[in-house]
Design an enzyme around this catalytic site. Sequence first.
Site, mmCIF file in Angstrom:
data_model
loop_
_atom_site.group_PDB
_atom_site.id
_atom_site.type_symbol
_atom_site.label_atom_id
_atom_site.label_comp_id
_atom_site.label_asym_id
_atom_site.label_seq_id
_atom_site.Cartn_x
_atom_site.Cartn_y
_atom_site.Cartn_z
ATOM 1 N N LYS A 120 -15.720 -11.211 3.819
ATOM 2 C CA LYS A 120 -15.920 -12.645 4.092
ATOM 3 C C LYS A 120 -17.367 -13.034 3.882
ATOM 4 O O LYS A 120 -17.683 -14.072 3.330
ATOM 5 C CB LYS A 120 -15.615 -12.911 5.575
ATOM 6 C CG LYS A 120 -14.293 -13.508 5.859
ATOM 7 C CD LYS A 120 -14.166 -13.891 7.320
ATOM 8 C CE LYS A 120 -14.733 -12.978 8.292
ATOM 9 N NZ LYS A 120 -14.326 -12.031 9.065
ATOM 10 N N ILE B 221 -19.537 -11.633 2.016
ATOM 11 C CA ILE B 221 -19.907 -11.600 0.600
ATOM 12 C C ILE B 221 -19.394 -12.861 -0.098
ATOM 13 O O ILE B 221 -20.100 -13.480 -0.888
ATOM 14 C CB ILE B 221 -19.373 -10.311 -0.057
ATOM 15 C CG1 ILE B 221 -20.116 -9.117 0.551
ATOM 16 C CG2 ILE B 221 -19.527 -10.334 -1.559
ATOM 17 C CD1 ILE B 221 -19.479 -7.781 0.287
ATOM 18 N N ASP C 282 -24.151 -8.633 8.145
ATOM 19 C CA ASP C 282 -23.859 -9.761 7.249
ATOM 20 C C ASP C 282 -25.073 -10.662 7.039
ATOM 21 O O ASP C 282 -25.206 -11.290 5.991
ATOM 22 C CB ASP C 282 -22.706 -10.611 7.801
ATOM 23 C CG ASP C 282 -21.361 -10.016 7.429
ATOM 24 O OD1 ASP C 282 -21.253 -9.470 6.318
ATOM 25 O OD2 ASP C 282 -20.432 -10.074 8.245
ATOM 26 N N GLU D 139 -10.767 -13.101 20.721
ATOM 27 C CA GLU D 139 -12.175 -13.440 20.961
ATOM 28 C C GLU D 139 -12.732 -14.484 19.999
ATOM 29 O O GLU D 139 -13.774 -15.060 20.255
ATOM 30 C CB GLU D 139 -13.061 -12.196 20.988
ATOM 31 C CG GLU D 139 -13.173 -11.446 19.685
ATOM 32 C CD GLU D 139 -12.183 -10.293 19.606
ATOM 33 O OE1 GLU D 139 -11.036 -10.462 20.076
ATOM 34 O OE2 GLU D 139 -12.569 -9.247 19.074
ATOM 35 N N GLN E 193 0.511 -14.766 2.746
ATOM 36 C CA GLN E 193 1.144 -16.017 3.212
ATOM 37 C C GLN E 193 1.172 -16.078 4.733
ATOM 38 O O GLN E 193 0.836 -17.096 5.341
ATOM 39 C CB GLN E 193 2.581 -16.098 2.701
ATOM 40 C CG GLN E 193 2.699 -16.269 1.204
ATOM 41 C CD GLN E 193 4.158 -16.367 0.773
ATOM 42 O OE1 GLN E 193 5.005 -16.835 1.511
ATOM 43 N NE2 GLN E 193 4.445 -15.929 -0.431
ATOM 44 N N CYS F 130 -39.383 4.521 8.941
ATOM 45 C CA CYS F 130 -39.393 4.464 10.403
ATOM 46 C C CYS F 130 -39.344 5.867 11.024
ATOM 47 O O CYS F 130 -40.349 6.545 11.071
ATOM 48 C CB CYS F 130 -38.275 3.548 10.890
ATOM 49 S SG CYS F 130 -38.656 2.886 12.518
ATOM 50 N N GLU G 241 -40.147 11.170 21.929
ATOM 51 C CA GLU G 241 -38.736 10.763 21.933
ATOM 52 C C GLU G 241 -37.844 12.010 21.860
ATOM 53 O O GLU G 241 -36.788 12.056 22.474
ATOM 54 C CB GLU G 241 -38.431 9.861 20.730
ATOM 55 C CG GLU G 241 -36.962 9.453 20.629
ATOM 56 C CD GLU G 241 -36.624 8.636 19.375
ATOM 57 O OE1 GLU G 241 -37.464 8.511 18.471
ATOM 58 O OE2 GLU G 241 -35.492 8.117 19.319
ATOM 59 N N HIS H 234 -39.174 -1.057 8.201
ATOM 60 C CA HIS H 234 -37.949 -0.874 7.403
ATOM 61 C C HIS H 234 -38.064 -1.672 6.104
ATOM 62 O O HIS H 234 -37.642 -2.824 6.051
ATOM 63 C CB HIS H 234 -36.728 -1.347 8.200
ATOM 64 C CG HIS H 234 -36.365 -0.425 9.314
ATOM 65 N ND1 HIS H 234 -35.480 0.625 9.138
ATOM 66 C CD2 HIS H 234 -36.788 -0.371 10.596
ATOM 67 C CE1 HIS H 234 -35.369 1.278 10.280
ATOM 68 N NE2 HIS H 234 -36.145 0.699 11.181
ATOM 69 N N GLU I 95 -36.389 -1.603 3.539
ATOM 70 C CA GLU I 95 -35.096 -1.986 2.950
ATOM 71 C C GLU I 95 -34.662 -3.392 3.373
ATOM 72 O O GLU I 95 -33.860 -4.031 2.697
ATOM 73 C CB GLU I 95 -34.014 -0.958 3.313
ATOM 74 C CG GLU I 95 -33.525 -0.950 4.764
ATOM 75 C CD GLU I 95 -34.385 -0.116 5.713
ATOM 76 O OE1 GLU I 95 -35.581 0.101 5.412
ATOM 77 O OE2 GLU I 95 -33.861 0.299 6.770
HETATM 78 N N1 GLN Z 1 -36.527 6.325 17.105
HETATM 79 C C1 GLN Z 1 -37.759 5.886 16.525
HETATM 80 C C2 GLN Z 1 -38.472 4.876 17.407
HETATM 81 O O1 GLN Z 1 -37.900 4.327 18.297
HETATM 82 C C3 GLN Z 1 -37.528 5.309 15.148
HETATM 83 C C4 GLN Z 1 -36.703 4.089 15.160
HETATM 84 C C5 GLN Z 1 -36.129 3.745 13.820
HETATM 85 O O2 GLN Z 1 -36.059 4.580 12.925
HETATM 86 N N2 GLN Z 1 -35.669 2.538 13.663
HETATM 87 O O3 GLN Z 1 -39.640 4.625 17.231
#
Ligand code: GLN
Length: 576
Positions: free
Chosen positions: A48, A50, A102, A181, A224, A418, A442, A547, A549
């Site tokens: 949808k 797209i 999306d 929903e 339909q 990241c 972490e 990020h 991307e």
């Molecule tokens: N886990 C890592 C952080 O919180 C990297 C997070 C991620 O890759 N988006 O910093």
Amino acid sequence: MNDSTDLLKSVRDTTSETEFYTPTPDGYKPGKTKYIAVFGTVMSGLGKGIFSSSLAKLLKDKGLTVSPIKLEGYLNIDSGTLNPFRHGEVFVLDDGMETDMDLGTYERMLDQNLSRANFATSGQIYRTILDRERAGEYLGRDVQMIPHVTGEVKMRLRELAMQTNADVVSIEVGGTVGDIENAFYIEALRELSYEEGEENVMFATLTYVLEPPALGEQKSKAAQLGIKGLMEYGIHPHMIACRAENKVDEKVMQKISLFTNVPIQRVFSMHDLPSIYLLPEGMRKAGIDKEAIKHLGLESRVDHAADKKNTAQWATFAKKICNAKGELKIGVTGKYVALRDSYASIIKAIEHAGVANDVDVKLQWIETTDVNESNAAKALADVDGIIVPGGFGVRGTDGKIACIKYARENNLPFLGICLGFQMAVIEYARNVCKLPGADSTELDPDCKSPVISVLPEQKQIEGLGGNMRLGGQDVLISPDTLAAELFGGAELIRERFRHRYEVDPEFIKTLEDAGLVFSGRHSKHPIMQILELPRSVHPYFLAGQFHPELTSRPLRPQPMFVGLVAAGLEHQKLKG
Ligand code: GLN
């Protein structure tokens, strides 16, 4: 327009007894903004987003201002806490909103940054109403799904229309018609058409044409029945997109047309294509954009010169997607490899970078849980570059570090994203700076050398959710670096972040002294945002704390991906 519009518009008092309660923003002019709403029938996952983003793109190409909005049925306030395994990637907007994937499709198709106003969930809508109820704003009235919840939905749509001065608000209702929903969204849109006038609201629906292998022919019954479900809500579609594996048979489309009273020129075969970027052209050729313009009476607002130019530009891009000269294999390491949707934006960014380099890039998914230093060479034997993407938690991280070490020592092009950036820092600290206890807090809160730890400004904030560094931030690029070369000499770029941990400032000098270059930084704080190795040491070793991307667009591919593919091609040549 409906005769009762003026009456409806005037009823904004939340305590009013009238059933015509319909809040409208100050100064709202019905008819200025047109609305297109897209619903899904039969099943979810048909594309949808797209379809509606392609239609929105065709309208934008004609010089119209288009504002998309996704209406989500779930109760979460945003997508931040959703598991990418279940729901696909979390897409982060420049303003820091964590949304459904999306929104990424819309940003890419429209080449337009969106904001939190372009994303609504049931949770947000209910929260607004419940907060208002507690504040006593509905005093004396029972608060109802109709008109209060539906009223809030219409309010959001009209606010978006006004805020963005849109010619068209393009609405995508999440889920499938029949879901409990999403039902109030459908009702709100029915009301919207009643209030704005039918000529100002166009309904489109996606449906699915089955082709059971045992029968060997396409069957329209499920389609339909799906559309019938929409009609039961009082919505008669003006346009139907028939999803199918193969081109939908003319006879099947005629059947659907006859059953639904939707003219055959508005029934469209949306069969599988080699790339979603071929869909806008297919829709244009079928005249779908013209039908939308006609229904909404937008002819006088169309800029034909802009349309011609934009159509030609897109056609060149689409042609390149299908006619790449060669093939290149890039590995992606990650624990969500089972679900491609969790890396949707990376897949798209690589596709854009492939077109820019005239090559068809194939991704090889590498599950790193079982990768270690002794088998990394084997795991990476077939690829000419690797991406180590973002992620959370410890599983698979040793494997990622082993892959990065292999890439660094063997001139294999590497792009870290990241968590991938953080893993590259840990790898460098352990193996080059000789800090064997180097880790991220972490992954190991008690590690000896916490080269990656919680952001100083975040340390005070408790609890998960809402305490990440989110959204667009400026990145200051150091001159004469690989990053500077990739970004065309720009001093300041803007990228999107979603992280809680970062390079601990205490270790920056140690890492730099050992040869790691931090070529992108925060302009004021000691936050490291891009790392690299000089070209003299490695052909392409680069990572971002952000990020990249998320900002890649078809006609404006993100430079770090373009660089990776170019370096991959060099690697392939040398391997010979
Ligand atoms: N886990 C890592 C952080 O919180 C990297 C997070 C991620 O890759 N988006 O910093």
